[in-house]
Scaffold this motif. Sequence first.
Motif, PDB file in Angstrom:
ATOM      1  N   ARG A 336     -21.709  28.598 114.126  1.00 58.99           N
ATOM      2  CA  ARG A 336     -20.483  29.185 113.574  1.00 58.99           C
ATOM      3  C   ARG A 336     -20.528  30.710 113.656  1.00 58.99           C
ATOM      4  NH1 ARG A 336     -21.216  24.793 110.054  1.00 58.99           N
ATOM      5  NH2 ARG A 336     -22.263  26.032 108.448  1.00 58.99           N
ATOM      6  N   ALA A 337     -21.697  31.275 113.372  1.00 58.62           N
ATOM      7  CA  ALA A 337     -21.832  32.731 113.480  1.00 58.62           C
ATOM      8  C   ALA A 337     -21.698  33.177 114.939  1.00 58.62           C
ATOM      9  CB  ALA A 337     -23.176  33.171 112.899  1.00 58.62           C
ATOM     10  N   MET A 338     -22.288  32.415 115.871  1.00 55.57           N
ATOM     11  CA  MET A 338     -22.184  32.761 117.287  1.00 55.57           C
ATOM     12  C   MET A 338     -20.748  32.652 117.788  1.00 55.57           C
ATOM     13  SD  MET A 338     -25.563  31.157 119.099  1.00 55.57           S
ATOM     14  CE  MET A 338     -27.173  31.946 118.897  1.00 55.57           C
ATOM     15  N   LEU A 339     -20.023  31.629 117.300  1.00 54.27           N
ATOM     16  CA  LEU A 339     -18.620  31.476 117.697  1.00 54.27           C
ATOM     17  C   LEU A 339     -17.801  32.683 117.249  1.00 54.27           C
ATOM     18  CD1 LEU A 339     -17.503  27.765 117.197  1.00 54.27           C
ATOM     19  CD2 LEU A 339     -16.941  29.243 119.125  1.00 54.27           C
ATOM     20  N   GLY A 364     -20.287  19.905 116.558  1.00 51.89           N
ATOM     21  CA  GLY A 364     -19.184  19.842 117.509  1.00 51.89           C
ATOM     22  C   GLY A 364     -17.840  19.920 116.822  1.00 51.89           C
ATOM     23  N   GLU A 365     -17.280  18.752 116.487  1.00 53.33           N
ATOM     24  CA  GLU A 365     -15.937  18.673 115.929  1.00 53.33           C
ATOM     25  C   GLU A 365     -15.764  19.517 114.670  1.00 53.33           C
ATOM     26  OE1 GLU A 365     -16.539  14.965 118.391  1.00 53.33           O
ATOM     27  OE2 GLU A 365     -17.756  16.218 117.053  1.00 53.33           O
ATOM     28  N   ARG A 366     -16.733  19.479 113.779  1.00 53.97           N
ATOM     29  CA  ARG A 366     -16.580  20.202 112.511  1.00 53.97           C
ATOM     30  C   ARG A 366     -16.597  21.711 112.723  1.00 53.97           C
ATOM     31  NH1 ARG A 366     -20.623  16.476 108.771  1.00 53.97           N
ATOM     32  NH2 ARG A 366     -19.660  14.471 109.335  1.00 53.97           N
ATOM     33  N   ASN A 367     -17.433  22.172 113.621  1.00 52.22           N
ATOM     34  CA  ASN A 367     -17.457  23.609 113.896  1.00 52.22           C
ATOM     35  C   ASN A 367     -16.185  24.064 114.585  1.00 52.22           C
ATOM     36  OD1 ASN A 367     -19.836  24.352 112.711  1.00 52.22           O
ATOM     37  ND2 ASN A 367     -21.048  24.412 114.586  1.00 52.22           N
ATOM     38  N   ALA A 368     -15.645  23.251 115.482  1.00 49.39           N
ATOM     39  CA  ALA A 368     -14.403  23.617 116.167  1.00 49.39           C
ATOM     40  C   ALA A 368     -13.254  23.720 115.170  1.00 49.39           C
ATOM     41  CB  ALA A 368     -14.081  22.595 117.255  1.00 49.39           C
ATOM     42  N   PHE A 371     -13.662  26.822 113.041  1.00 53.85           N
ATOM     43  CA  PHE A 371     -13.341  28.041 113.791  1.00 53.85           C
ATOM     44  C   PHE A 371     -11.839  28.295 113.785  1.00 53.85           C
ATOM     45  CE2 PHE A 371     -11.958  29.978 117.788  1.00 53.85           C
ATOM     46  CZ  PHE A 371     -12.619  31.204 117.712  1.00 53.85           C
ATOM     47  N   LEU A 372     -11.042  27.273 114.060  1.00 49.71           N
ATOM     48  CA  LEU A 372      -9.593  27.461 114.093  1.00 49.71           C
ATOM     49  C   LEU A 372      -9.050  27.820 112.709  1.00 49.71           C
ATOM     50  CD1 LEU A 372      -8.498  24.595 116.491  1.00 49.71           C
ATOM     51  CD2 LEU A 372      -8.386  27.058 116.932  1.00 49.71           C
TER      52      LEU A 372
END
Length: 424
Positions: A336-339, A364-368, A371-372
């Motif tokens: 999440r920090a890298m995103l 995967g899905e949870r981080n995406a 992010f949004l």
Amino acid sequence: MTEHTSSDPQPAGVAARAAALRLLEAVLRRGLPLESALDNATRGLDRADDRALAHALAAEVLRRLTDLDALIDSATAKPLPTDAKARFVLRIALAQALQLGTPPHAAISTVLPLVDGGPRRLVHGVFGALMRKGVRLPDQPTLPDGVALRWHGAWGDAMLAAAESAIAAPPPLDLTLRDAGSIWVDTLGGESLAPGHVRLPAGARVTELPGFAEGGWWVQDISASLPARLIGQGKGRALDLCAAPGGKTMQLAAAGWTVTAVDMAEPRLKRVRDNLKRTKLEATLVTGDALTFADDPYDAVLLDAPCSATGIFRRHPDVLYRARPRAIAGLAEQQRAMLARAASLVKPSGVLVYSVCSLEPEEGERNAAAFLESHGGFVADPVSADELPAGIAPDGVGQVRVLPGVLADKGGADGFFVARFRRK
């Protein structure tokens, strides 16, 4: 079956079995990746074939570990400690005899020198008893309990059954071609699952294949080729964060992008540099941390983030014993920090692709989704079916989740997650 004593001459092949034992101890006792432990464990083996055998033995034990241990426990009065050398040695002997086709007398004679005294007698007795019973390993390997529970909860029965099938044997060899219309498609043979892709049977000697010396292709699983495919052709600047071993960097360079590739490990960047030289492709390589890397914004940013790597369990079964829930949670937080950092390096209207070779929804899905929710300047850029190889499809929101069972009739694919975003 005659028991060997410590004074007997060691049979040929003992050194390779000793190296396999060191590999297994490195993975199961110290939590090291199999590939990272390989050089130290096989030091002293002069022949490449012996190194390959040690690696193959260790990998086969890890594929079948749960079932091998069940057989061992069925033949002892009380269970051996999980880290007992006798258990390790029995695993190697049984994997050889039951899975790799080694005659039982050779399987036991090449491991007995690895133990002394009482453990030697125990190993000899347990192995002999199991051979006399005519035991067999199940056709479908049994996954470790913790992994099975986690994956069943996330994905259900069908995925779990497909994962057990997928780990039963080493996967095929996938190659990404520098030029989709390359002469190497016909020269290599095999099967093409997508433009610029060739699939060959497992076991091929990579450096001896046509086109290796000429730089016509590189090794890259079909799933690992997806993130760069979803960036596509371009003429602008592209950033590949966490770039090693370089497959995605080469894809982007071959697609026309001016590429900057960042990785924090200089030895890993050397591999990228060597591959670029062999394929005659160009990229600017930077030793740096994806969390702190700063530059002018890019037209396209690809973050193939460090992850649990559970998606590559077919090739690296050791991940099943190293990826624990706490480690997965920590890696997801790091991603999440890298995103967030990667997002700051994207131009307006530019594209950001986030990918992980993980089968864990947290990575995967949870981080995406997170992010949004936290980055109002970005929107999802859904992937369409015609952007993907036949047999791989986007999910309901246009992200790509490759699970065990995908392309099973073609030899399968590594587990992967890919999401694409666009800056407003």
